[in-house]
Design a protein around this motif. Structure first.
Motif, PDB file in Angstrom:
ATOM      1  N   GLU A   1      13.269  17.328  24.002  1.00  0.00           N
ATOM      2  CA  GLU A   1      12.876  18.771  24.262  1.00  0.00           C
ATOM      3  C   GLU A   1      11.508  19.335  23.710  1.00  0.00           C
ATOM      4  OE1 GLU A   1      14.224  20.667  26.536  1.00  0.00           O
ATOM      5  OE2 GLU A   1      16.091  19.425  26.839  1.00  0.00           O
ATOM      6  N   SER A   2      11.119  18.671  22.641  1.00  0.00           N
ATOM      7  CA  SER A   2       9.978  18.944  22.009  1.00  0.00           C
ATOM      8  C   SER A   2       8.592  18.730  22.542  1.00  0.00           C
ATOM      9  CB  SER A   2       9.996  18.352  20.291  1.00  0.00           C
ATOM     10  OG  SER A   2       9.938  17.023  20.687  1.00  0.00           O
ATOM     11  N   ILE A   3       8.752  17.987  23.513  1.00  0.00           N
ATOM     12  CA  ILE A   3       7.288  17.395  24.172  1.00  0.00           C
ATOM     13  C   ILE A   3       7.216  18.476  25.430  1.00  0.00           C
ATOM     14  CG2 ILE A   3       7.391  15.324  23.176  1.00  0.00           C
ATOM     15  CD1 ILE A   3       8.322  14.039  25.922  1.00  0.00           C
ATOM     16  N   PHE A   4       8.144  19.158  25.655  1.00  0.00           N
ATOM     17  CA  PHE A   4       8.064  20.082  27.150  1.00  0.00           C
ATOM     18  C   PHE A   4       7.628  21.503  26.929  1.00  0.00           C
ATOM     19  CE2 PHE A   4      10.663  16.653  28.150  1.00  0.00           C
ATOM     20  CZ  PHE A   4       9.843  15.931  29.296  1.00  0.00           C
ATOM     21  N   ARG A   5       6.973  22.261  27.372  1.00  0.00           N
ATOM     22  CA  ARG A   5       6.849  23.568  27.386  1.00  0.00           C
ATOM     23  C   ARG A   5       7.707  24.557  28.240  1.00  0.00           C
ATOM     24  NH1 ARG A   5       4.488  25.997  31.617  1.00  0.00           N
ATOM     25  NH2 ARG A   5       2.901  24.921  33.098  1.00  0.00           N
ATOM     26  N   SER A   6       8.081  24.028  29.249  1.00  0.00           N
ATOM     27  CA  SER A   6       9.063  24.740  29.905  1.00  0.00           C
ATOM     28  C   SER A   6      10.144  23.853  30.751  1.00  0.00           C
ATOM     29  CB  SER A   6       8.508  25.805  31.031  1.00  0.00           C
ATOM     30  OG  SER A   6       7.792  24.965  31.819  1.00  0.00           O
ATOM     31  N   HIS A   7      11.454  24.537  31.094  1.00  0.00           N
ATOM     32  CA  HIS A   7      12.324  23.943  31.769  1.00  0.00           C
ATOM     33  C   HIS A   7      12.891  24.696  33.027  1.00  0.00           C
ATOM     34  CE1 HIS A   7      16.945  22.013  31.805  1.00  0.00           C
ATOM     35  NE2 HIS A   7      16.096  21.863  32.820  1.00  0.00           N
ATOM     36  N   ILE A   8      12.690  24.200  34.285  1.00  0.00           N
ATOM     37  CA  ILE A   8      12.927  24.790  35.597  1.00  0.00           C
ATOM     38  C   ILE A   8      14.146  24.371  36.285  1.00  0.00           C
ATOM     39  CG2 ILE A   8      11.873  25.854  37.574  1.00  0.00           C
ATOM     40  CD1 ILE A   8      10.312  26.707  35.265  1.00  0.00           C
ATOM     41  N   ILE A   9      15.040  25.268  36.502  1.00  0.00           N
ATOM     42  CA  ILE A   9      15.964  25.039  37.482  1.00  0.00           C
ATOM     43  C   ILE A   9      15.790  25.517  38.859  1.00  0.00           C
ATOM     44  CG2 ILE A   9      18.469  25.089  37.681  1.00  0.00           C
ATOM     45  CD1 ILE A   9      17.842  23.771  35.187  1.00  0.00           C
ATOM     46  N   MET A  10      15.679  24.621  39.611  1.00  0.00           N
ATOM     47  CA  MET A  10      14.962  25.159  41.008  1.00  0.00           C
ATOM     48  C   MET A  10      15.606  26.061  41.789  1.00  0.00           C
ATOM     49  SD  MET A  10      13.616  21.381  42.587  1.00  0.00           S
ATOM     50  CE  MET A  10      12.839  20.232  41.765  1.00  0.00           C
ATOM     51  N   GLY A  11      17.140  26.062  41.628  1.00  0.00           N
ATOM     52  CA  GLY A  11      18.033  26.844  42.419  1.00  0.00           C
ATOM     53  C   GLY A  11      17.768  28.465  42.004  1.00  0.00           C
ATOM     54  N   ARG A  12      17.350  28.650  40.686  1.00  0.00           N
ATOM     55  CA  ARG A  12      17.338  30.174  40.429  1.00  0.00           C
ATOM     56  C   ARG A  12      16.243  30.602  40.697  1.00  0.00           C
ATOM     57  NH1 ARG A  12      18.193  28.848  33.761  1.00  0.00           N
ATOM     58  NH2 ARG A  12      20.199  28.022  33.954  1.00  0.00           N
ATOM     59  N   HIS A  13      15.045  29.976  41.399  1.00  0.00           N
ATOM     60  CA  HIS A  13      13.921  30.447  41.797  1.00  0.00           C
ATOM     61  C   HIS A  13      13.800  30.377  43.376  1.00  0.00           C
ATOM     62  CE1 HIS A  13      12.723  30.887  37.719  1.00  0.00           C
ATOM     63  NE2 HIS A  13      13.244  29.579  37.512  1.00  0.00           N
ATOM     64  N   GLY A  14      14.982  29.719  43.916  1.00  0.00           N
ATOM     65  CA  GLY A  14      14.788  29.378  45.534  1.00  0.00           C
ATOM     66  C   GLY A  14      13.744  28.234  45.837  1.00  0.00           C
TER      67      GLY A  14
END
Length: 246
Positions: free
Chosen positions: A57-70
């Motif tokens: 987790e420390s090397i990423f700036r954000s985590h996107i769950i596709m289903g939440r955004h269509g």
């Protein structure tokens, strides 16, 4: 304090493997189709090392769950700066090969923007405009997941080509999950392409538009890309986008 292990590939190694590609042939295929395959860009060991970063987790700036955004189903994470060495080195090595193609495309489409020869100079342009967030990303799919057709634009300054590298092996690690592109030509129906990739292969493709020569001159074709639904297994891909985001 936990030290995160990152896959290490030297800049000279990445530069030599990229330079060894058939760039005249790649450019010709890009001109004719809007995409081209870079075969065996990464070894199976490098693919496994990059896919293994997903839990760090420390090397990423954000985590996107596709289903939440269509966006589809599945998930992805954007790397933070500094990028893992292998991602940073590939981004730096690929850009100079693609910049002449991007400049030629813009000239033929009547677009005034030109791209510098060195990626660091282009990133300075992005950062000056407020596009400071890194865009390389690591994507993860499981059975039933898919990625809707889209374009990765992120701001005013957009480099017109990007690269996706398949880190998993089709038919062994997953089934389904093909990389797909569609293009819409003026006054014509959309054309679809399924790009054949094996583990370690990369596809370079148009982010937004590409030029096509018609009987009345050059016109612009609009492209979108995505991933078809996985039938089984797990699929990892790393995306290398050359512009940063706001």
């Amino acid at each position: 304090m936990t030290v995160v292990a990152k896959p290490r590939v030297t800049a000279s190694s990445d530069s030599s493997r990229v330079e060894a590609m058939d760039w005249p042939g790649i450019a010709t295929h890009l001109d004719g189709n809007g995409w081209a395959v870079l075969p065996r860009l990464l070894s199976p060991e490098e693919c496994g090392a990059i896919a293994g970063l997903y839990g760090e987790e420390s090397i990423f700036r954000s985590h996107i769950i596709m289903g939440r955004h269509g966006f589809g189903r599945g998930e992805y994470k954007y790397f933070s700066y500094p990028l893992p060495d292998i991602i940073a080195d590939l981004r730096t090595a690929l850009y100079p090969q693609l910049a002449p193609i991007a400049n030629r495309w813009n000239e033929s489409m009547g677009i005034d923007v030109r791209y510098p020869a060195v990626h660091a100079d282009f990133i300075k342009r992005c950062h000056k405009a407020g596009q400071t967030r890194p865009t390389p990303l690591l994507l993860q799919y499981t059975a039933g997941d898919y990625n809707c057709l889209h374009q990765d634009l992120y701001g005013e300054h957009v480099f017109p080509l990007q690269v996706a590298i398949l880190l998993s092996e089709p038919e062994r690690d997953f089934t389904g999950g093909e990389f797909v592109l569609t293009e819409q030509r003026p006054r014509m129906q959309s054309r679809a392409a399924v790009v054949p990739l094996r583990q370690g292969d990369a596809v370079v493709f148009a982010v937004h538009q590409r030029p096509v020569q018609g009987t009345r001159g050059t016109y612009r074709v609009n492209l979108r890309h995505g991933v078809s639904q996985l039938r089984s297994g797990h699929r990892h891909t790393v995306g290398i986008i050359f512009h940063d985001a706001k």
